[in-house]
Write a protein that holds these residues in place. Sequence first.
Motif, PDB file in Angstrom:
ATOM      1  N   LYS A   1      27.457  -9.820 -26.733  1.00 32.06           N
ATOM      2  CA  LYS A   1      27.537  -9.396 -25.336  1.00 32.06           C
ATOM      3  C   LYS A   1      28.968  -9.247 -24.821  1.00 32.06           C
ATOM      4  O   LYS A   1      29.183  -9.065 -23.620  1.00 32.06           O
ATOM      5  CB  LYS A   1      26.772 -10.380 -24.447  1.00 32.06           C
ATOM      6  CG  LYS A   1      27.415 -11.747 -24.275  1.00 32.06           C
ATOM      7  CD  LYS A   1      26.494 -12.665 -23.490  1.00 32.06           C
ATOM      8  CE  LYS A   1      27.136 -14.013 -23.213  1.00 32.06           C
ATOM      9  NZ  LYS A   1      28.241 -13.931 -22.237  1.00 32.06           N
TER      10      LYS A   1
ATOM     11  N   LEU B   1      37.103   1.196 -21.063  1.00 34.85           N
ATOM     12  CA  LEU B   1      35.668   0.924 -21.017  1.00 34.85           C
ATOM     13  C   LEU B   1      34.923   2.130 -21.571  1.00 34.85           C
ATOM     14  O   LEU B   1      35.180   3.267 -21.160  1.00 34.85           O
ATOM     15  CB  LEU B   1      35.224   0.655 -19.583  1.00 34.85           C
ATOM     16  CG  LEU B   1      35.815  -0.580 -18.909  1.00 34.85           C
ATOM     17  CD1 LEU B   1      35.385  -0.642 -17.443  1.00 34.85           C
ATOM     18  CD2 LEU B   1      35.416  -1.845 -19.636  1.00 34.85           C
TER      19      LEU B   1
ATOM     20  N   HIS C   1      31.246  -6.847 -24.805  1.00 31.04           N
ATOM     21  CA  HIS C   1      31.543  -5.654 -24.010  1.00 31.04           C
ATOM     22  C   HIS C   1      30.712  -5.635 -22.729  1.00 31.04           C
ATOM     23  O   HIS C   1      31.174  -5.145 -21.685  1.00 31.04           O
ATOM     24  CB  HIS C   1      31.305  -4.397 -24.841  1.00 31.04           C
ATOM     25  CG  HIS C   1      32.354  -4.189 -25.888  1.00 31.04           C
ATOM     26  ND1 HIS C   1      33.572  -3.612 -25.622  1.00 31.04           N
ATOM     27  CD2 HIS C   1      32.369  -4.520 -27.209  1.00 31.04           C
ATOM     28  CE1 HIS C   1      34.291  -3.583 -26.725  1.00 31.04           C
ATOM     29  NE2 HIS C   1      33.594  -4.122 -27.702  1.00 31.04           N
ATOM     30  N   MET C   2      29.514  -6.161 -22.789  1.00 30.79           N
ATOM     31  CA  MET C   2      28.689  -6.264 -21.585  1.00 30.79           C
ATOM     32  C   MET C   2      29.383  -7.165 -20.559  1.00 30.79           C
ATOM     33  O   MET C   2      29.424  -6.858 -19.364  1.00 30.79           O
ATOM     34  CB  MET C   2      27.310  -6.820 -21.953  1.00 30.79           C
ATOM     35  CG  MET C   2      26.307  -6.817 -20.821  1.00 30.79           C
ATOM     36  SD  MET C   2      24.690  -7.398 -21.421  1.00 30.79           S
ATOM     37  CE  MET C   2      23.765  -7.414 -19.880  1.00 30.79           C
TER      38      MET C   2
ATOM     39  N   PHE D   1      32.198  -5.370 -18.669  1.00 31.36           N
ATOM     40  CA  PHE D   1      31.698  -4.557 -17.556  1.00 31.36           C
ATOM     41  C   PHE D   1      31.270  -5.453 -16.393  1.00 31.36           C
ATOM     42  O   PHE D   1      31.543  -5.153 -15.235  1.00 31.36           O
ATOM     43  CB  PHE D   1      30.516  -3.708 -18.012  1.00 31.36           C
ATOM     44  CG  PHE D   1      30.893  -2.442 -18.727  1.00 31.36           C
ATOM     45  CD1 PHE D   1      30.905  -1.223 -18.078  1.00 31.36           C
ATOM     46  CD2 PHE D   1      31.236  -2.461 -20.074  1.00 31.36           C
ATOM     47  CE1 PHE D   1      31.247  -0.045 -18.731  1.00 31.36           C
ATOM     48  CE2 PHE D   1      31.576  -1.298 -20.743  1.00 31.36           C
ATOM     49  CZ  PHE D   1      31.584  -0.084 -20.074  1.00 31.36           C
ATOM     50  N   ARG D   2      30.576  -6.537 -16.721  1.00 30.97           N
ATOM     51  CA  ARG D   2      30.024  -7.400 -15.667  1.00 30.97           C
ATOM     52  C   ARG D   2      31.118  -8.029 -14.817  1.00 30.97           C
ATOM     53  O   ARG D   2      30.911  -8.297 -13.623  1.00 30.97           O
ATOM     54  CB  ARG D   2      29.162  -8.503 -16.296  1.00 30.97           C
ATOM     55  CG  ARG D   2      27.828  -8.014 -16.842  1.00 30.97           C
ATOM     56  CD  ARG D   2      27.058  -9.137 -17.519  1.00 30.97           C
ATOM     57  NE  ARG D   2      26.709 -10.174 -16.570  1.00 30.97           N
ATOM     58  CZ  ARG D   2      26.981 -11.475 -16.759  1.00 30.97           C
ATOM     59  NH1 ARG D   2      27.617 -11.868 -17.839  1.00 30.97           N
ATOM     60  NH2 ARG D   2      26.613 -12.354 -15.869  1.00 30.97           N
TER      61      ARG D   2
ATOM     62  N   LEU E   1      28.987  -0.551 -24.136  1.00 30.83           N
ATOM     63  CA  LEU E   1      28.108  -1.286 -23.232  1.00 30.83           C
ATOM     64  C   LEU E   1      26.658  -1.211 -23.710  1.00 30.83           C
ATOM     65  O   LEU E   1      25.963  -2.227 -23.758  1.00 30.83           O
ATOM     66  CB  LEU E   1      28.212  -0.737 -21.813  1.00 30.83           C
ATOM     67  CG  LEU E   1      27.178  -1.269 -20.816  1.00 30.83           C
ATOM     68  CD1 LEU E   1      27.320  -2.768 -20.632  1.00 30.83           C
ATOM     69  CD2 LEU E   1      27.278  -0.534 -19.485  1.00 30.83           C
ATOM     70  N   ARG E   2      26.193  -0.014 -24.044  1.00 28.46           N
ATOM     71  CA  ARG E   2      24.800   0.149 -24.455  1.00 28.46           C
ATOM     72  C   ARG E   2      24.489  -0.655 -25.720  1.00 28.46           C
ATOM     73  O   ARG E   2      23.449  -1.298 -25.817  1.00 28.46           O
ATOM     74  CB  ARG E   2      24.502   1.628 -24.672  1.00 28.46           C
ATOM     75  CG  ARG E   2      24.573   2.470 -23.397  1.00 28.46           C
ATOM     76  CD  ARG E   2      24.093   3.890 -23.635  1.00 28.46           C
ATOM     77  NE  ARG E   2      24.274   4.717 -22.452  1.00 28.46           N
ATOM     78  CZ  ARG E   2      25.267   5.603 -22.305  1.00 28.46           C
ATOM     79  NH1 ARG E   2      26.143   5.785 -23.288  1.00 28.46           N
ATOM     80  NH2 ARG E   2      25.376   6.321 -21.197  1.00 28.46           N
TER      81      ARG E   2
ATOM     82  N   SER F   1      26.143  -3.327 -26.816  1.00 25.87           N
ATOM     83  CA  SER F   1      26.263  -4.744 -26.483  1.00 25.87           C
ATOM     84  C   SER F   1      25.017  -5.246 -25.766  1.00 25.87           C
ATOM     85  O   SER F   1      24.467  -6.308 -26.086  1.00 25.87           O
ATOM     86  CB  SER F   1      27.506  -4.950 -25.606  1.00 25.87           C
ATOM     87  OG  SER F   1      27.725  -6.304 -25.327  1.00 25.87           O
ATOM     88  N   GLN F   2      24.545  -4.463 -24.785  1.00 25.55           N
ATOM     89  CA  GLN F   2      23.355  -4.863 -24.032  1.00 25.55           C
ATOM     90  C   GLN F   2      22.122  -4.881 -24.934  1.00 25.55           C
ATOM     91  O   GLN F   2      21.287  -5.782 -24.839  1.00 25.55           O
ATOM     92  CB  GLN F   2      23.150  -3.904 -22.850  1.00 25.55           C
ATOM     93  CG  GLN F   2      22.096  -4.348 -21.852  1.00 25.55           C
ATOM     94  CD  GLN F   2      20.669  -4.073 -22.317  1.00 25.55           C
ATOM     95  OE1 GLN F   2      20.443  -3.144 -23.100  1.00 25.55           O
ATOM     96  NE2 GLN F   2      19.721  -4.873 -21.845  1.00 25.55           N
TER      97      GLN F   2
ATOM     98  N   ILE G   1      26.285   0.346 -12.966  1.00 28.11           N
ATOM     99  CA  ILE G   1      27.396   0.900 -13.741  1.00 28.11           C
ATOM    100  C   ILE G   1      27.985   2.147 -13.084  1.00 28.11           C
ATOM    101  O   ILE G   1      29.193   2.397 -13.172  1.00 28.11           O
ATOM    102  CB  ILE G   1      26.942   1.202 -15.189  1.00 28.11           C
ATOM    103  CG1 ILE G   1      28.170   1.364 -16.083  1.00 28.11           C
ATOM    104  CG2 ILE G   1      26.044   2.409 -15.260  1.00 28.11           C
ATOM    105  CD1 ILE G   1      29.036   0.136 -16.141  1.00 28.11           C
TER     106      ILE G   1
END
Length: 262
Positions: free
Chosen positions: A171, A88, A173-174, A177-178, A93-94, A96-97, A225
Amino acid sequence: MARDRVARSNSVLYPEAASAGSVAQRTFDILLDEIMAFRLKPFELISEKGMSEALGVSRTPVREALARLASLGLIDIYAQRGSVVAPLRLANLRKSQFLREALEIGLVARAIENPQRDELVQKLKDELAIQDTLMAISDDRRFFQSDELFHQHIAAYGGFPGIWADISAAKLHMDRFRYLTFPSMDSIAVVIDQHRTIAAAIERGDTHAAEEAMRGHLRRIFSVIGLVQESYPEYFSASTQPEPSRIQRFEGEIQLGDPVSS
């Protein structure tokens, strides 16, 4: 990884994974699902030979699937070592979001302008009722699917048929994380309340309120996170470069079952 021991039980459904239409696609779908559900964990070394035996396919579709996953940032390729599940990375993440927010903010505004907005509102209310029920019975897996459908309804009324595929890619990679946040690190009740606020703003035709509600909702991931990092420090890397010292051999089993579908 004997093939006679495999049985999919807790599969996670992703719009990114298309229904199996070929051996190569089916192989990709399975490996994507395994990575997203953390059955294949960050830094685990993936053997083409072992995977081909576990899946009952030749090494060619496995190799093709791994190359596709590498292009998505889910696999790291190590010279003379092979394919490793990517850790990860907050940078992923940033990005993707950011991409998801940019797309969905625009779509919610367009959905409000749609002449069939009342039809959309009813679909959102129906989905909210389902989410309330799923929360009550603690069905986290189906809640995740309903969460997806809530956003898909809005996208569908935004006037760009098929755009959910683009959002899904953005999204990815988001979502990874989720998956770790529900239900232990995030509140499903809060997520439902945020959905309800978005739906109410759409019903009123209040574009500004709908955009702000959507923006806050999609940025919620950043509030949890830190908890994910504390709970799973072994999954994270601050580096975008390969880290050979952290590679682990995969010791689990690939779980086969029904084709992954949206």
